[in-house]
Design an enzyme around this catalytic site. Structure first.
Site, PDB file in Angstrom:
ATOM      1  N   HIS A 154     -19.550  30.149  11.998  1.00  0.00           N
ATOM      2  CA  HIS A 154     -19.500  29.409  13.171  1.00  0.00           C
ATOM      3  C   HIS A 154     -18.565  28.438  13.564  1.00  0.00           C
ATOM      4  CE1 HIS A 154     -23.546  31.058  14.076  1.00  0.00           C
ATOM      5  NE2 HIS A 154     -23.878  30.905  12.803  1.00  0.00           N
ATOM      6  N   SER A 276      10.966  25.116  17.996  1.00  0.00           N
ATOM      7  CA  SER A 276      10.789  24.653  19.291  1.00  0.00           C
ATOM      8  C   SER A 276      12.185  24.307  20.070  1.00  0.00           C
ATOM      9  CB  SER A 276      10.009  23.563  19.618  1.00  0.00           C
ATOM     10  OG  SER A 276       9.956  23.196  20.801  1.00  0.00           O
TER      11      SER A 276
END
Length: 446
Positions: A154, A276
């Site tokens: 989970h 970037s």
């Protein structure tokens, strides 16, 4: 065009019906040449082609095969497809014998054979790629067998694990896919030639001889089923590729998460990151993200093939022409994916200290419950006691009391057994490839 009936041809209709076959069929050309050579040998064997013509055809087809492998074979737009281009090249090189090569076959079973030969080759190549990647995962697991890593369910910390357990999981998944590959191979390993347009031919051809020549274990007997199977084997191959990608997508997700600053368990080499355009500090995991997207892209490609091939009555339909491009695209995608990940796994950098820091006491809650069970406490009581201790802040487990030593547990990864299974898969791939290469040489012999 060889197939023209002499009627006027509208240029727009010609473009629409031909589509991208002149480009796509280049990938099938070497397989078409090999299949045609086997067909020529069969025609000579049953007395439908003079021996001298057969030998001239086989020699020319070998040259054309080699040219196609080298990227020197061309298909002109007006030739419509690779089969027409191949026959035209034969007529140009050997004259009248080239006009005899189409006897006792249709373009329908001709393309089926070329596709089947191509799929056989691709399946072996993909199997070899999957085996290489499985080996990389195994080496990773061996090198980091005991390095702690939190286990998650989970997306929450659950129980202790190791990088070795993590790597072994993906090695075993790929080995299972290699076992499934042999089932896929058994489906593909049947020769369609002789079905013609889907109803056989009224000539004494020897379908078994062609199958043996080309290394098929059997003939696909029903001519109608040969046509009905158009798309079936392409879809089955892409379904296998899709299953492989489904397992790899989970690993790619893990790598993406574990290499974030928040987790910090892994770091990617600079060669697998990009910068970037605006943020100087960024090292973006573009290779991982694009590979993950490729996995999803494969699901779409497989679905496309299913949609084109589905919803049709039996026998041949021109719809099948549109199966070739997505099939080739899907095969190229899974091949590239296996290659890139095989390069990434060995250079993935483990940050063991960060992973160890994340292995807090709560990971050992289930272990501590089992310690209490070993002292005679019922499991449900032990479970509640540990839960209370965690809640009130008094939980201090003995991290060394228990280890999962069963088969596959952190203390018994059984990597030698896994490697033995991988070696068996590699042996089958090698032996099968060698057998097919020997068959091809017998087809090409003078």
């Amino acid at each position: 065009m060889l197939w023209s009936k002499g009627l006027p041809l509208d240029a727009a209709i010609h473009r629409f019906t031909v589509g991208d076959d002149p480009q796509v069929d280049l990938a099938l050309a070497p397989h078409d040449a090999l299949g045609s050579a086997a067909h020529a040998r069969m025609l000579a064997r049953v007395g439908l082609l003079p021996e001298a013509d057969m030998r001239a055809l086989v020699a020319a087809l070998r040259t054309l095969h080699d040219e196609a492998r080298a990227g020197k074979f061309t298909i002109r737009p007006e030739q419509e497809d690779g089969h027409t281009a191949l026959e035209a090249a034969l007529v140009e090189r050997v004259g009248d014998p080239g006009r005899r090569i189409h006897l006792a076959r249709s373009r329908n079973d001709q393309v089926q054979l070329a596709l089947r030969l191509m799929l056989r080759e691709q399946v072996l190549q993909l199997g070899a790629g999957a085996a290489e990647l499985a080996g990389a995962f195994l080496d990773f697991a061996q090198a980091h067998a005991n390095v702690p890593l939190p286990g998650y369910t989970h997306m929450r910390r659950a129980m202790p694990s190791t990088f070795g357990m993590w790597g072994a999981a993906f090695a075993e998944g790929l080995i299972e896919e290699l076992e499934a590959l042999r089932g896929l191979w058994a489906r593909i390993d049947r020769c369609p030639l002789g079905a013609a347009a889907g109803f056989g031919v009224p000539l004494p051809i020897d379908r078994e001889y062609v199958a043996t020549l080309l290394g098929f274990s059997r003939v696909q007997r029903s001519p109608i089923d040969v046509q009905n199977s158009r798309g079936r084997y392409e879809a089955a191959t892409l379904a296998w590729a899709n299953s492989v990608a489904g397992g790899l997508e989970k690993w790619l997700w893990d790598v993406s998460l574990f290499s974030t600053e928040e987790f910090g368990f892994l770091s990617l080499p600079d060669a697998f990151t990009t910068g970037s355009s605006i943020m100087p500090q960024k090292k973006n995991p573009d290779v991982v993200e694009l590979a993950r997207a490729r996995c999803r892209e494969l699901r779409g490609i497989a679905r496309q093939v299913e949609e084109i091939a589905g919803g049709l009555p039996s026998s041949y339909h021109r719809d099948f022409q549109l199966l070739k491009r997505p099939t080739l695209t899907g095969l190229a995608t899974i091949r590239e994916l296996l290659d890139v990940l095989t390069r990434l796994v060995p250079v993935l950098k483990i940050r063991a200290e960060a992973a160890a820091r994340a292995c807090d006491d709560t990971l050992y809650a289930a272990h501590q419950a089992y310690v209490l069970v070993g002292r005679g406490m019922p499991f449900r009581d032990a479970y509640r006691q540990v839960a209370r201790e965690i809640s009130d802040g008094t939980f201090h487990p003995d991290r060394t009391a228990l280890t999962a030593t069963h088969l596959g547990g952190a203390g018994n990864l059984a990597l030698d057994q896994t490697r033995s299974e991988l070696n068996a898969a590699r042996s089958w791939l090698t032996e099968t490839h060698r057998a097919l290469a020997a068959c091809a040489e017998r087809v090409w012999q003078p």
